[in-house]
Scaffold this motif. Structure first.
Motif, PDB file in Angstrom:
ATOM      1  N   VAL A  91       0.857  -1.186   0.000  1.00 18.53           N
ATOM      2  CA  VAL A  91       0.000   0.000   0.000  1.00 18.53           C
ATOM      3  C   VAL A  91       0.890   1.232   0.000  1.00 18.53           C
ATOM      4  CG1 VAL A  91      -1.793   1.289   1.217  1.00 18.53           C
ATOM      5  CG2 VAL A  91      -1.835  -1.219   1.206  1.00 18.53           C
ATOM      6  N   VAL A  92       0.817   2.009  -1.068  1.00 15.38           N
ATOM      7  CA  VAL A  92       1.592   3.241  -1.172  1.00 15.38           C
ATOM      8  C   VAL A  92       0.722   4.397  -0.696  1.00 15.38           C
ATOM      9  CG1 VAL A  92       2.854   4.789  -2.711  1.00 15.38           C
ATOM     10  CG2 VAL A  92       2.853   2.318  -3.148  1.00 15.38           C
ATOM     11  N   VAL A  93       1.193   5.104   0.312  1.00 14.62           N
ATOM     12  CA  VAL A  93       0.483   6.285   0.815  1.00 14.62           C
ATOM     13  C   VAL A  93       1.200   7.503   0.250  1.00 14.62           C
ATOM     14  CG1 VAL A  93      -0.300   7.558   2.848  1.00 14.62           C
ATOM     15  CG2 VAL A  93      -0.202   5.050   2.893  1.00 14.62           C
ATOM     16  N   ASN A  94       0.613   8.076  -0.782  1.00 15.65           N
ATOM     17  CA  ASN A  94       1.228   9.192  -1.494  1.00 15.65           C
ATOM     18  C   ASN A  94       0.708  10.521  -0.974  1.00 15.65           C
ATOM     19  OD1 ASN A  94       2.545  10.760  -3.509  1.00 15.65           O
ATOM     20  ND2 ASN A  94       0.703  10.700  -4.758  1.00 15.65           N
ATOM     21  N   GLY A  95       1.636  11.474  -0.795  1.00  7.02           N
ATOM     22  CA  GLY A  95       1.263  12.785  -0.294  1.00  7.02           C
ATOM     23  C   GLY A  95       1.399  13.921  -1.278  1.00  7.02           C
ATOM     24  N   HIS A  96       1.723  13.594  -2.555  1.00  6.95           N
ATOM     25  CA  HIS A  96       2.019  14.669  -3.517  1.00  6.95           C
ATOM     26  C   HIS A  96       1.458  14.343  -4.896  1.00  6.95           C
ATOM     27  CE1 HIS A  96       4.134  17.781  -5.660  1.00  6.95           C
ATOM     28  NE2 HIS A  96       4.844  16.915  -6.342  1.00  6.95           N
ATOM     29  N   GLY A  97       0.709  15.300  -5.459  1.00  9.99           N
ATOM     30  CA  GLY A  97       0.071  15.074  -6.749  1.00  9.99           C
ATOM     31  C   GLY A  97       1.033  14.816  -7.887  1.00  9.99           C
ATOM     32  N   GLY A  98       2.209  15.418  -7.848  1.00  7.56           N
ATOM     33  CA  GLY A  98       3.176  15.238  -8.921  1.00  7.56           C
ATOM     34  C   GLY A  98       3.738  13.839  -9.029  1.00  7.56           C
ATOM     35  N   HIS A 154      -3.064  23.712  -1.818  1.00 11.25           N
ATOM     36  CA  HIS A 154      -1.649  23.526  -1.488  1.00 11.25           C
ATOM     37  C   HIS A 154      -1.289  24.506  -0.379  1.00 11.25           C
ATOM     38  CE1 HIS A 154       2.599  22.569  -2.255  1.00 11.25           C
ATOM     39  NE2 HIS A 154       2.813  23.859  -2.049  1.00 11.25           N
ATOM     40  N   ALA A 155      -0.846  23.963   0.769  1.00 10.98           N
ATOM     41  CA  ALA A 155      -0.586  24.792   1.952  1.00 10.98           C
ATOM     42  C   ALA A 155      -1.844  25.583   2.317  1.00 10.98           C
ATOM     43  CB  ALA A 155       0.599  25.727   1.719  1.00 10.98           C
ATOM     44  N   ALA A 156      -2.998  24.998   2.045  1.00  7.95           N
ATOM     45  CA  ALA A 156      -4.285  25.664   2.205  1.00  7.95           C
ATOM     46  C   ALA A 156      -4.918  25.333   3.560  1.00  7.95           C
ATOM     47  CB  ALA A 156      -5.207  25.264   1.053  1.00  7.95           C
ATOM     48  N   GLU A 157      -6.216  25.573   3.675  1.00  4.05           N
ATOM     49  CA  GLU A 157      -6.905  25.303   4.933  1.00  4.05           C
ATOM     50  C   GLU A 157      -6.733  23.854   5.357  1.00  4.05           C
ATOM     51  OE1 GLU A 157     -11.439  25.218   6.816  1.00  4.05           O
ATOM     52  OE2 GLU A 157     -11.135  25.604   4.676  1.00  4.05           O
ATOM     53  N   ARG A 198      -0.774  38.010   7.430  1.00  2.39           N
ATOM     54  CA  ARG A 198      -2.186  38.311   7.214  1.00  2.39           C
ATOM     55  C   ARG A 198      -2.618  38.034   5.779  1.00  2.39           C
ATOM     56  NH1 ARG A 198      -3.276  44.008  10.503  1.00  2.39           N
ATOM     57  NH2 ARG A 198      -2.871  43.169  12.607  1.00  2.39           N
ATOM     58  N   ASP A 199      -1.675  38.157   4.851  1.00  2.00           N
ATOM     59  CA  ASP A 199      -2.004  37.959   3.435  1.00  2.00           C
ATOM     60  C   ASP A 199      -1.533  36.591   2.937  1.00  2.00           C
ATOM     61  OD1 ASP A 199       0.695  38.428   3.594  1.00  2.00           O
ATOM     62  OD2 ASP A 199       0.788  39.715   1.821  1.00  2.00           O
ATOM     63  N   ALA A 200      -1.666  35.572   3.771  1.00  4.96           N
ATOM     64  CA  ALA A 200      -1.170  34.237   3.423  1.00  4.96           C
ATOM     65  C   ALA A 200      -1.959  33.577   2.299  1.00  4.96           C
ATOM     66  CB  ALA A 200      -1.193  33.336   4.656  1.00  4.96           C
ATOM     67  N   ASP A 201      -3.233  33.951   2.145  1.00  5.69           N
ATOM     68  CA  ASP A 201      -4.096  33.274   1.178  1.00  5.69           C
ATOM     69  C   ASP A 201      -3.712  33.610  -0.266  1.00  5.69           C
ATOM     70  OD1 ASP A 201      -5.414  32.427   3.430  1.00  5.69           O
ATOM     71  OD2 ASP A 201      -7.132  33.758   3.173  1.00  5.69           O
ATOM     72  N   GLU A 202      -3.903  32.627  -1.144  1.00  8.71           N
ATOM     73  CA  GLU A 202      -3.635  32.811  -2.573  1.00  8.71           C
ATOM     74  C   GLU A 202      -4.447  31.781  -3.353  1.00  8.71           C
ATOM     75  OE1 GLU A 202       0.260  33.194  -5.460  1.00  8.71           O
ATOM     76  OE2 GLU A 202       0.292  31.590  -3.964  1.00  8.71           O
ATOM     77  N   TRP A 203      -5.139  32.229  -4.391  1.00 11.60           N
ATOM     78  CA  TRP A 203      -5.852  31.294  -5.262  1.00 11.60           C
ATOM     79  C   TRP A 203      -5.710  31.760  -6.702  1.00 11.60           C
ATOM     80  CZ3 TRP A 203      -7.893  26.657  -4.049  1.00 11.60           C
ATOM     81  CH2 TRP A 203      -8.569  25.985  -5.072  1.00 11.60           C
ATOM     82  N   VAL A 204      -5.103  30.919  -7.526  1.00 13.75           N
ATOM     83  CA  VAL A 204      -4.863  31.244  -8.933  1.00 13.75           C
ATOM     84  C   VAL A 204      -5.449  30.136  -9.791  1.00 13.75           C
ATOM     85  CG1 VAL A 204      -3.116  31.663 -10.704  1.00 13.75           C
ATOM     86  CG2 VAL A 204      -2.749  32.485  -8.376  1.00 13.75           C
ATOM     87  N   VAL A 229       1.340  28.942  -2.367  1.00 13.87           N
ATOM     88  CA  VAL A 229       0.073  28.597  -1.718  1.00 13.87           C
ATOM     89  C   VAL A 229      -1.013  28.540  -2.779  1.00 13.87           C
ATOM     90  CG1 VAL A 229      -1.742  29.420  -0.152  1.00 13.87           C
ATOM     91  CG2 VAL A 229       0.661  29.650   0.504  1.00 13.87           C
ATOM     92  N   GLN A 230      -1.908  27.579  -2.645  1.00 17.18           N
ATOM     93  CA  GLN A 230      -3.121  27.546  -3.449  1.00 17.18           C
ATOM     94  C   GLN A 230      -4.274  27.245  -2.510  1.00 17.18           C
ATOM     95  OE1 GLN A 230      -4.000  28.544  -6.248  1.00 17.18           O
ATOM     96  NE2 GLN A 230      -5.295  27.191  -7.427  1.00 17.18           N
ATOM     97  N   GLY A 231      -4.897  28.321  -1.986  1.00 18.00           N
ATOM     98  CA  GLY A 231      -5.983  28.113  -1.051  1.00 18.00           C
ATOM     99  C   GLY A 231      -6.017  29.165   0.037  1.00 18.00           C
ATOM    100  N   TYR A 232      -6.644  28.801   1.146  1.00 17.56           N
ATOM    101  CA  TYR A 232      -6.950  29.764   2.199  1.00 17.56           C
ATOM    102  C   TYR A 232      -6.477  29.256   3.562  1.00 17.56           C
ATOM    103  CZ  TYR A 232      -9.766  31.468  -1.636  1.00 17.56           C
ATOM    104  OH  TYR A 232     -10.169  31.911  -2.870  1.00 17.56           O
TER     105      TYR A 232
END
Length: 243
Positions: A103-110, A154-157, A176-182, A202-205
């Protein structure tokens, strides 16, 4: 049982039917999470589930492939070809050592494509069954729906909450401005596009993150993975016939 901590006589006597392999990557995760976040979270879930089910845990593979976040200091990205060969060789060695279900537990989409290719390839020449779990997608789905307020990313909520629960000492204070969504309208590849994407890694909140949310997600993820491992010990595969 941790594979790397056994002596060879202990390993020879051990039940090798089921083994778990955590994999991740070393890449930027905002300025509030460590570079090893993806690997650390895969290790956390894999370790606890393997211990609970009483199965072998292989040493983690920390490295993976990334192409947008390699512009940030500290990111380590290896080629997809190298990653595929590495996974394939480890799978073959697991099979040679008597593992029946890996069982491979993968943590990264790439890593997904290389994992799938390697698993398919070794199925042609060995009796090993490989189950690839992209844990942030496949586990704790209901728990995520209940506690998360924003989209996963990514690095999101979600990821920040999970790190707060698992490794609170590694989570730094967020600006304070940590959020980013592109978003892109189409699949866009090229250095000019990459410079405009993930300017904060970051991709998220992440501003919506909370340790309690991470605890709920991780409890569910570990329990679901543990259940799978116990089924595999009884030679029951996660294959279901739709009625």
């Amino acid at each position: 049982m941790k594979w790397a901590e056994l002596t060879w006589p202990e390993f020879e006597r051990a039940d090798k039917k089921v083994a778990v392999l955590p994999v991740g990557v070393v890449e930027a995760h905002g300025i509030h999470l460590p570079l090893g976040t993806d690997a650390l979270m895969a290790i956390y879930v894999a370790e606890r589930a393997a211990e609970g089910a009483g199965v072998l845990l292989l040493p983690p593979i920390w490295y993976g492939t990334t192409y947008v976040l390699d512009k940030f200091p500290g990111t380590i990205s290896i080629s997809a070809e190298t990653l595929y060969r590495l996974y394939k060789e480890v799978f073959l060695e697991a099979a040679r050592n008597g593992v029946k279900y890996l069982v491979v537990v993968n943590g990264h989409g790439g890593n997904i494509d290389a994992l799938r290719m390697a698993a398919k390839e070794i199925s042609k020449t060995t009796e090993l069954t490989v189950i690839v779990i992209n844990w942030w997608i496949d586990l704790a789905k209901e728990a995520r729906r209940k506690v998360l307020q924003t989209l996963e990313g990514h690095a999101a909520e979600d990821e920040t909450s999970e790190m707060m629960a698992a490794y609170p000492h590694l989570v730094k204070e967020m600006p304070r401005d940590a959020d980013e969504w592109v978003e892109t309208k189409y699949a866009v590849y090229g250095s000019a596009a990459y410079q405009q994407m993930y300017k904060k890694a970051v991709q998220g909140y992440p501003s919506k993150a909370a340790r309690e949310k991470g605890e709920v997600i991780l409890r569910a993820a570990v329990e679901e993975l543990k259940s799978l491992l116990e089924y595999l010990k009884r030679d029951t595969l996660p294959i279901y016939k739709r009625q």
